[in-house]
Design a protein around this motif. Structure first.
Motif, PDB file in Angstrom:
ATOM      1  N   MET A  12     -17.442  35.144  -8.912  1.00  0.00           N
ATOM      2  CA  MET A  12     -18.362  34.276  -8.187  1.00  0.00           C
ATOM      3  C   MET A  12     -19.611  33.969  -9.016  1.00  0.00           C
ATOM      4  SD  MET A  12     -19.985  37.007  -5.452  1.00  0.00           S
ATOM      5  CE  MET A  12     -21.203  35.845  -4.840  1.00  0.00           C
ATOM      6  N   LYS A  13     -20.353  32.958  -8.569  1.00  0.00           N
ATOM      7  CA  LYS A  13     -21.628  32.594  -9.171  1.00  0.00           C
ATOM      8  C   LYS A  13     -22.662  32.480  -8.059  1.00  0.00           C
ATOM      9  CE  LYS A  13     -19.518  29.846 -12.881  1.00  0.00           C
ATOM     10  NZ  LYS A  13     -19.436  28.496 -13.506  1.00  0.00           N
ATOM     11  N   PHE A  14     -23.876  32.933  -8.351  1.00  0.00           N
ATOM     12  CA  PHE A  14     -24.973  32.774  -7.388  1.00  0.00           C
ATOM     13  C   PHE A  14     -26.296  32.878  -8.139  1.00  0.00           C
ATOM     14  CE2 PHE A  14     -24.081  37.222  -7.777  1.00  0.00           C
ATOM     15  CZ  PHE A  14     -25.302  37.869  -7.686  1.00  0.00           C
ATOM     16  N   GLU A  15     -27.215  31.996  -7.807  1.00  0.00           N
ATOM     17  CA  GLU A  15     -28.580  32.025  -8.348  1.00  0.00           C
ATOM     18  C   GLU A  15     -28.606  32.170  -9.873  1.00  0.00           C
ATOM     19  OE1 GLU A  15     -31.120  31.386  -6.590  1.00  0.00           O
ATOM     20  OE2 GLU A  15     -30.321  31.596  -4.566  1.00  0.00           O
ATOM     21  N   GLY A  16     -27.743  31.446 -10.556  1.00  0.00           N
ATOM     22  CA  GLY A  16     -27.748  31.491 -12.017  1.00  0.00           C
ATOM     23  C   GLY A  16     -27.088  32.714 -12.623  1.00  0.00           C
ATOM     24  N   VAL A  17     -26.438  33.522 -11.795  1.00  0.00           N
ATOM     25  CA  VAL A  17     -25.762  34.729 -12.268  1.00  0.00           C
ATOM     26  C   VAL A  17     -24.267  34.613 -11.993  1.00  0.00           C
ATOM     27  CG1 VAL A  17     -25.551  37.233 -12.002  1.00  0.00           C
ATOM     28  CG2 VAL A  17     -27.808  36.158 -11.860  1.00  0.00           C
ATOM     29  N   SER A  18     -23.456  34.988 -12.963  1.00  0.00           N
ATOM     30  CA  SER A  18     -21.998  35.018 -12.772  1.00  0.00           C
ATOM     31  C   SER A  18     -21.541  36.464 -12.681  1.00  0.00           C
ATOM     32  CB  SER A  18     -21.298  34.330 -13.941  1.00  0.00           C
ATOM     33  OG  SER A  18     -21.620  32.959 -13.964  1.00  0.00           O
ATOM     34  N   LEU A  19     -20.588  36.723 -11.787  1.00  0.00           N
ATOM     35  CA  LEU A  19     -20.110  38.086 -11.549  1.00  0.00           C
ATOM     36  C   LEU A  19     -18.595  38.127 -11.609  1.00  0.00           C
ATOM     37  CD1 LEU A  19     -21.251  40.638  -8.906  1.00  0.00           C
ATOM     38  CD2 LEU A  19     -18.856  39.893  -8.877  1.00  0.00           C
ATOM     39  N   LEU A  20     -18.056  39.196 -12.169  1.00  0.00           N
ATOM     40  CA  LEU A  20     -16.612  39.427 -12.192  1.00  0.00           C
ATOM     41  C   LEU A  20     -16.360  40.887 -11.837  1.00  0.00           C
ATOM     42  CD1 LEU A  20     -13.765  38.339 -12.766  1.00  0.00           C
ATOM     43  CD2 LEU A  20     -14.084  38.990 -15.159  1.00  0.00           C
ATOM     44  N   LEU A  21     -15.517  41.104 -10.831  1.00  0.00           N
ATOM     45  CA  LEU A  21     -15.155  42.438 -10.375  1.00  0.00           C
ATOM     46  C   LEU A  21     -13.681  42.673 -10.661  1.00  0.00           C
ATOM     47  CD1 LEU A  21     -15.872  45.042  -8.688  1.00  0.00           C
ATOM     48  CD2 LEU A  21     -15.129  43.748  -6.670  1.00  0.00           C
ATOM     49  N   LEU A  22     -13.358  43.771 -11.351  1.00  0.00           N
ATOM     50  CA  LEU A  22     -11.971  44.090 -11.698  1.00  0.00           C
ATOM     51  C   LEU A  22     -11.588  45.443 -11.128  1.00  0.00           C
ATOM     52  CD1 LEU A  22     -11.792  43.069 -15.477  1.00  0.00           C
ATOM     53  CD2 LEU A  22     -11.086  41.723 -13.499  1.00  0.00           C
ATOM     54  N   GLN A  23     -10.323  45.548 -10.729  1.00  0.00           N
ATOM     55  CA  GLN A  23      -9.753  46.814 -10.287  1.00  0.00           C
ATOM     56  C   GLN A  23      -8.716  47.255 -11.311  1.00  0.00           C
ATOM     57  OE1 GLN A  23      -7.913  46.692  -6.436  1.00  0.00           O
ATOM     58  NE2 GLN A  23      -7.650  48.907  -6.300  1.00  0.00           N
ATOM     59  N   ALA A  24      -8.632  48.556 -11.518  1.00  0.00           N
ATOM     60  CA  ALA A  24      -7.708  49.090 -12.517  1.00  0.00           C
ATOM     61  C   ALA A  24      -6.282  48.603 -12.268  1.00  0.00           C
ATOM     62  CB  ALA A  24      -7.748  50.614 -12.503  1.00  0.00           C
ATOM     63  N   SER A  25      -5.658  48.095 -13.295  1.00  0.00           N
ATOM     64  CA  SER A  25      -4.284  47.596 -13.166  1.00  0.00           C
ATOM     65  C   SER A  25      -3.296  48.713 -13.507  1.00  0.00           C
ATOM     66  CB  SER A  25      -4.067  46.410 -14.104  1.00  0.00           C
ATOM     67  OG  SER A  25      -4.124  46.849 -15.449  1.00  0.00           O
ATOM     68  N   ALA A  66     -19.147  43.218 -13.861  1.00  0.00           N
ATOM     69  CA  ALA A  66     -20.042  42.700 -14.892  1.00  0.00           C
ATOM     70  C   ALA A  66     -20.799  41.509 -14.336  1.00  0.00           C
ATOM     71  CB  ALA A  66     -19.256  42.289 -16.137  1.00  0.00           C
ATOM     72  N   VAL A  67     -22.065  41.367 -14.749  1.00  0.00           N
ATOM     73  CA  VAL A  67     -22.859  40.182 -14.400  1.00  0.00           C
ATOM     74  C   VAL A  67     -23.410  39.588 -15.694  1.00  0.00           C
ATOM     75  CG1 VAL A  67     -23.454  40.833 -12.040  1.00  0.00           C
ATOM     76  CG2 VAL A  67     -24.879  41.641 -13.916  1.00  0.00           C
ATOM     77  N   PHE A  68     -23.496  38.260 -15.710  1.00  0.00           N
ATOM     78  CA  PHE A  68     -23.898  37.526 -16.919  1.00  0.00           C
ATOM     79  C   PHE A  68     -24.898  36.447 -16.525  1.00  0.00           C
ATOM     80  CE2 PHE A  68     -23.533  33.833 -19.650  1.00  0.00           C
ATOM     81  CZ  PHE A  68     -23.462  34.347 -20.937  1.00  0.00           C
ATOM     82  N   SER A  69     -25.913  36.261 -17.356  1.00  0.00           N
ATOM     83  CA  SER A  69     -26.873  35.194 -17.110  1.00  0.00           C
ATOM     84  C   SER A  69     -27.316  34.570 -18.433  1.00  0.00           C
ATOM     85  CB  SER A  69     -28.097  35.713 -16.362  1.00  0.00           C
ATOM     86  OG  SER A  69     -29.048  34.675 -16.184  1.00  0.00           O
ATOM     87  N   HIS A  70     -27.458  33.247 -18.423  1.00  0.00           N
ATOM     88  CA  HIS A  70     -27.926  32.548 -19.624  1.00  0.00           C
ATOM     89  C   HIS A  70     -29.407  32.768 -19.873  1.00  0.00           C
ATOM     90  CE1 HIS A  70     -24.376  30.303 -20.834  1.00  0.00           C
ATOM     91  NE2 HIS A  70     -24.138  30.019 -19.571  1.00  0.00           N
ATOM     92  N   LEU A  81     -34.097  39.362 -12.678  1.00  0.00           N
ATOM     93  CA  LEU A  81     -35.496  39.109 -13.030  1.00  0.00           C
ATOM     94  C   LEU A  81     -35.571  37.695 -13.591  1.00  0.00           C
ATOM     95  CD1 LEU A  81     -36.335  42.483 -14.805  1.00  0.00           C
ATOM     96  CD2 LEU A  81     -36.912  41.835 -12.465  1.00  0.00           C
ATOM     97  N   TRP A  82     -36.216  36.815 -12.878  1.00  0.00           N
ATOM     98  CA  TRP A  82     -36.254  35.412 -13.293  1.00  0.00           C
ATOM     99  C   TRP A  82     -37.689  34.956 -13.554  1.00  0.00           C
ATOM    100  CZ3 TRP A  82     -38.673  32.283  -9.540  1.00  0.00           C
ATOM    101  CH2 TRP A  82     -38.779  32.839  -8.273  1.00  0.00           C
ATOM    102  N   LYS A  83     -37.811  34.066 -14.523  1.00  0.00           N
ATOM    103  CA  LYS A  83     -39.139  33.603 -14.926  1.00  0.00           C
ATOM    104  C   LYS A  83     -39.737  32.694 -13.873  1.00  0.00           C
ATOM    105  CE  LYS A  83     -38.914  34.060 -19.931  1.00  0.00           C
ATOM    106  NZ  LYS A  83     -39.063  33.385 -21.225  1.00  0.00           N
TER     107      LYS A  83
END
Length: 244
Positions: free
Chosen positions: A16-29, A121-125, A241-243
């Protein structure tokens, strides 16, 4: 130093994406980690992986965390190379891993957490981000609670024990997420951050820090946003934390 912010409860999907942040949730395969590790982890990451040899569970969680992070990097940077050329490496012991592609430091911020055979994991530009995950039903003994939380926090939050499922685990993940967004994790100890709530305004948190000079440098010119979710018996907390 005191920062005020609202605690938002959100619904998290696996991606998913929200407020400029992307998130990915994984479960052990069910696929063996070793079958993927050779092409997915860099040489430096394999060293860290091998240090966890006493716990196959921790090895798999570490791998899942790196896989989630690298998948987000590929999606948001357009990188077309191999996963092993994307690295998350700790430069300093007190700091969270930094992002490198082909040995070049990338300034996008990323944070990973893993527990209970899940990884997120979360990622932001442009924003600083931190994430943590812990099992909701985890039982914390009283000695750990006294270690992790101040007397003021314990007295305040024990009145909310029926409102939130295992409030102490939720607060723990919030502290971890804040620490990661600020880039020091909990290296100063859990008592470095104190969390209280405004009694007159629901969900408005008061985040109290020790060592004001350090925090002012790290957070200067930024606002704080806190979110949490309950997913598959896990608390997932995110700090952004956003500017201004």
């Amino acid at each position: 130093m005191v920062i005020t912010t609202f605690l938002n409860k959100i619904s998290i999907s696996e991606k998913m994406k929200f407020e400029g942040v992307s998130l990915l949730l994984l479960q052990a395969s069910k696929v063996s980690v070793k079958e993927k590790m050779a092409t997915h982890l860099s040489a430096k990451e394999k060293i860290y992986y091998d240090r966890l040899f006493r716990s196959k569970k921790r090895q798999e969680e570490m791998y899942l965390g790196r896989l989630a992070a690298k998948s987000l990097v590929i999606e948001h940077t357009g990188y077309k190379g191999q996963l092993k050329d994307i690295e998350l490496i700790k430069i300093k012991d007190r700091e969270k891993p930094k992002l490198f592609i082909n040995n070049v430091r990338i300034n996008n911020d990323i944070s990973i957490a893993h527990n209970n055979m899940y990884a997120v994991a979360v990622f932001s530009h442009k924003d600083k981000v931190g994430v943590d995950i812990e099992k909701c039903s985890l039982k914390l003994d009283k000695s750990f609670i006294r270690y992790a939380f101040s007397k003021e926090e314990i007295e305040f939050w024990k009145t909310y024990e029926t409102e939130y499922e295992n409030i102490w685990v939720l607060l723990w993940t919030i502290k971890e997420a804040i620490g990661k967004a600020l880039d020091f994790g909990l290296s100063f100890g859990m008592n470095f951050i104190k969390i209280l709530m405004d009694k007159e305004e629901e969900r408005k948190l008061l985040i109290v820090f020790k060592k004001e000079d350090i925090i002012e440098k790290l957070i200067y010119g930024r606002n704080m946003e806190l979110s949490y979710s309950v997913k598959n018996d896990n608390y997932i907390s995110i700090c952004r934390l956003w500017k201004v």
